[in-house]
Design an enzyme around this catalytic site. Structure first.
Site, PDB file in Angstrom:
ATOM      1  N   MET A  46      61.661  38.999  59.152  1.00 19.87           N
ATOM      2  CA  MET A  46      61.640  38.024  57.970  1.00 19.87           C
ATOM      3  C   MET A  46      62.361  36.898  58.375  1.00 19.87           C
ATOM      4  O   MET A  46      63.661  36.829  58.070  1.00 19.87           O
ATOM      5  CB  MET A  46      61.444  38.804  56.736  1.00 19.87           C
ATOM      6  N   CYS A 130      52.691  35.475  63.623  1.00 19.31           N
ATOM      7  CA  CYS A 130      52.854  34.453  62.451  1.00 19.31           C
ATOM      8  C   CYS A 130      51.927  33.746  62.369  1.00 19.31           C
ATOM      9  O   CYS A 130      51.239  32.980  63.344  1.00 19.31           O
ATOM     10  CB  CYS A 130      54.173  33.609  62.809  1.00 19.31           C
ATOM     11  N   LYS A 169      54.378  42.268  68.535  1.00 16.99           N
ATOM     12  CA  LYS A 169      53.991  42.319  67.078  1.00 16.99           C
ATOM     13  C   LYS A 169      52.680  41.191  66.971  1.00 16.99           C
ATOM     14  O   LYS A 169      52.635  40.171  67.412  1.00 16.99           O
ATOM     15  CB  LYS A 169      54.725  41.889  66.103  1.00 16.99           C
ATOM     16  N   ASN A 230      51.576  48.070  59.921  1.00 17.90           N
ATOM     17  CA  ASN A 230      52.018  46.933  59.260  1.00 17.90           C
ATOM     18  C   ASN A 230      50.898  46.426  58.208  1.00 17.90           C
ATOM     19  O   ASN A 230      49.917  46.174  58.823  1.00 17.90           O
ATOM     20  CB  ASN A 230      52.548  45.740  59.812  1.00 17.90           C
TER      21      ASN A 230
END
Length: 543
Positions: A46, A130, A169, A230
């Site tokens: 984060m 992102c 990710k 997630n």
């Protein structure tokens, strides 16, 4: 504080005594079970929020694996201070296992950054998830998910060069089958662990919606490497249900962890308990005050809806002890409220506000643009211009200048620059100088984009301009006093690939005179002060 050093390829500018020892490079499930110790409870990367102090707090309350905040690979390579502040001084033996995450869009740069980081972590992660506008502008994160050839090269090179595994990710595509093929491509390139956020890159902010565990489940079945899930994690029951429904090896939490760091313990303690513990850790492992303030805002989120005057206090304090004092005041007010409400059960959907609890992100408002075709705020303002309806920003401007009007019909009309769309100057004062010195070159394109890209160069007084510097003669060094009142501040990249110098002037004159000296064709070209010299925010371009 640091463990025994491991001498590999870490930055030699930082003391070797603070490098952490890494385990031998393992792959796939062996990497997950041995290096990551079979981690199932994971704290997400984060930005400005998963710093060392917060990671240590989360580990004390059930987190088994943490990621660093996303680091910019290119900056990490070129800036030694950035490396120290964001990684080298942010490691300790208690903070393992640890994965460092980078954003990057160039294989060589990504690998260079990873080589500098690999001795301080257990794996290096490539951010492909992102969805924010900054990632779109920088061309990284989820905005690389259609460039499979590039991603294959990045992962393959990192897998070959690094002494630690490379992980990814990602966000999902709307189609499950395309998401599966995407995951398989990354696995084939050398990815050893995949974290799947079950939302598309368009699902963000109020449009987030629910994450698709079906996508995650399909990916888990299709790959032979560990998968973390997630999305949709607000409590320990969600973690257990996700593990059961998707078959993943671990579950990652971001927003749920920020509002309740004890989420993986299955507890919802009083906010002040975790706030005080976090502040104690920050005193031992300092971090920027903005990080601390942001964490306290999230921990106390529900209480600050009740005691809104303390929200303003928390926003204004300038020291760690000031933040601690506001947190203490919130604690005292909550305890007074508890003493008055002994035996009272909470009503409605929200438990007592002083308990760590999930934050439910509001969905799109009724009558949103998508559902009801509502017009934008700016369109409504323009339509109702001349009435009392103005935005807060415009109301403030009107308070400073009562005669200011926002009627678009009264605004002066300017010809627009072909290059950037900003208003042109009728007679560019640089034109004769450019023509005489460098035939065929264009004059300066000094416009609003300069101030946006380099806010540190914004000047309140309208006495600055950007001077383009061509290839050729060596420019004078920054800080050189050119003439009284003329100082060369700094060379910086400029729009359209031109380098320029930002100048400060006290008298109207051509910048080329003092720069080039006697005998130059531009010397003596001193236009009178006028629109062309009045502001760096006006585009000086050819008609």
């Amino acid at each position: 504080m640091c463990a025994r050093p491991n001498f590999h390829t870490a930055d030699a500018s930082f003391p070797a005594s603070c490098r952490l020892e890494t385990m031998p490079k393992l792959q796939g499930f062996e990497f997950w079970s041995r290096t990551l110790r079979g981690a199932r409870h994971v704290v997400a990367p984060m930005v400005d929020q998963s710093e060392l102090a917060w990671r240590l707090l989360s580990r004390r309350h059930g987190a088994q694996l943490c990621y660093t905040p996303m680091l910019h690979a290119q900056v990490f390579v070129r800036d030694a201070n950035y490396r120290k502040e964001n990684l080298y001084c942010e490691v300790c033996p208690e903070d393992r296992p640890l994965i460092v995450q980078f954003c990057a869009n160039d294989p060589e740069v990504f690998v260079q950054a990873a080589l500098l980081a690999q001795d301080y972590c257990d794996a290096v992660d490539l951010n492909l998830g992102c969805p924010q506008m900054i990632a779109k502008r920088g061309h990284y994160g989820a905005f690389l998910q259609d460039e499979w050839d590039l991603l294959q090269r990045m992962i393959l090179l990192a897998h070959e060069k690094l002494s630690v595994p490379v992980t990814c990710k990602i966000r999902v595509f709307p189609e499950i089958d395309k998401t599966v093929r995407y995951a398989q491509m990354l696995e084939k390139a050398g990815c050893q662990l995949l974290t799947v956020h079950g939302r598309t890159k368009e699902q963000k902010g109020p449009l987030s919606g629910a994450a698709s565990w079906e996508h995650i489940k399909a990916v888990r079945k299709a790959v032979a490497i560990p998968v973390f899930a997630n999305g949709n994690i607000q409590c320990l029951q969600d973690v257990e249900r996700c593990l059961r429904d998707t078959g993943v090896q671990g579950v990652m939490s971001a927003e749920g962890n920020l509002h309740n760091p004890a989420l993986f313990e299955g507890r919802s303690p009083a906010v002040w308990e975790l706030a005080e513990e976090y502040l104690d850790i920050v005193r031992e492992h300092p971090c920027p005050l903005s990080y601390v303030r942001a964490h306290l805002f999230k921990l106390w989120h529900h209480t600050l809806q009740v005691h809104q005057e303390l929200r303003e206090e928390l926003a204004k304090v300038k020291t760690l002890e000031g933040i601690a004092a506001v947190s203490q005041e919130l604690k005292l007010r909550c305890q007074e409220e508890i003493s008055r409400q002994e035996g009272v059960k909470p009503t409605g959907d929200l438990p007592f506000h002083w308990i760590c609890q999930p934050y439910i992100r509001p969905g799109p408002r009724e009558g949103s643009k998508e559902k009801a075709g509502a017009r934008s705020k700016r369109a409504l303002e323009e339509e109702e211009c001349g009435t009392e309806v103005l935005s807060k920003n415009k109301q403030k401007k009107q308070l400073r200048n009562p005669h200011k009007t926002f009627d678009p019909s009264l605004k002066p009309k300017y010809a627009k620059c072909d290059q950037c769309g900003n208003p042109k100057v009728t007679d560019c004062f640089l034109k004769p100088n450019w023509r005489s010195l460098w035939p065929g070159k264009r004059p300066s394109l000094s416009c609003r984009s300069l101030s946006r890209q380099h806010p540190e160069h914004q000047v309140a007084s309208p006495k600055s301009w950007a001077v383009p510097w061509p290839e050729g003669p060596e420019p004078p060094p920054p800080g050189l006093l050119l003439e009284p009142g003329h100082v060369l501040l700094k060379k910086m990249p400029f729009t359209q690939g031109i380098s320029c110098y930002l100048m400060w002037k006290d008298t109207p004159m051509s910048p080329f005179g003092p720069l080039w000296g006697p005998g130059n064709a531009a010397v003596g070209s001193r236009p009178q002060a006028g629109p062309a010299l009045s502001s760096a925010r006006v585009c000086k371009s050819e008609q």
